[in-house]
Write a protein that holds these residues in place. Structure first.
Motif, short mmCIF file in Angstrom:
data_model
loop_
_atom_site.label_atom_id
_atom_site.label_comp_id
_atom_site.label_asym_id
_atom_site.label_seq_id
_atom_site.Cartn_x
_atom_site.Cartn_y
_atom_site.Cartn_z
N MET A 1 0.69 -1.15 0.28
CA MET A 1 -0.21 -0.15 0.49
C MET A 1 0.64 1.72 0.41
N LYS A 2 0.59 1.95 -0.63
CA LYS A 2 1.18 3.00 -1.10
C LYS A 2 0.60 4.96 -0.38
N TYR A 3 1.55 5.22 0.72
CA TYR A 3 0.51 6.74 1.32
C TYR A 3 0.74 7.16 0.22
N PRO A 4 -0.13 8.69 0.61
CA PRO A 4 0.16 10.05 -0.22
C PRO A 4 1.26 10.09 0.61
N ARG A 5 1.75 11.35 -0.25
CA ARG A 5 3.10 12.34 0.38
C ARG A 5 2.59 13.99 0.51
#
Length: 79
Positions: A1-5
């Motif tokens: 899962m990628k988290y928003p930067r």
């Protein structure tokens, strides 16, 4: 899962934004996106999509209108 930067959430269309200015803004963001070197995603929530950008390459899901509302209500059958 990628988290928003980075997130930018704004609601400018209800403050007098004309369709022409909204469409221009969308095109400018797309130009910057095309030049980005990193994989990314940009999500527009707009009631005025630019017609030339309102295509499957850039859009996902249904287009909501007065007859196709986002909230689907079920009516009970009257007894």
């Amino acid at each position: 899962m990628k988290y928003p930067r980075f997130l930018l959430l704004d609601n400018i269309e209800d403050k007098g934004m004309t369709p022409q200015r909204s469409h221009n803004f969308q095109r400018l963001i797309l130009e910057l996106s095309d030049k980005a070197g990193a994989e990314h995603q940009i999500i527009f929530t707009t009631s005025m999509p630019a017609p030339d950008l309102d295509i499957p390459k850039y859009t996902v899901g249904s287009k909501y209108t007065e007859t196709n509302m986002s909230l689907k209500l079920l009516r009970r059958a009257e007894a």
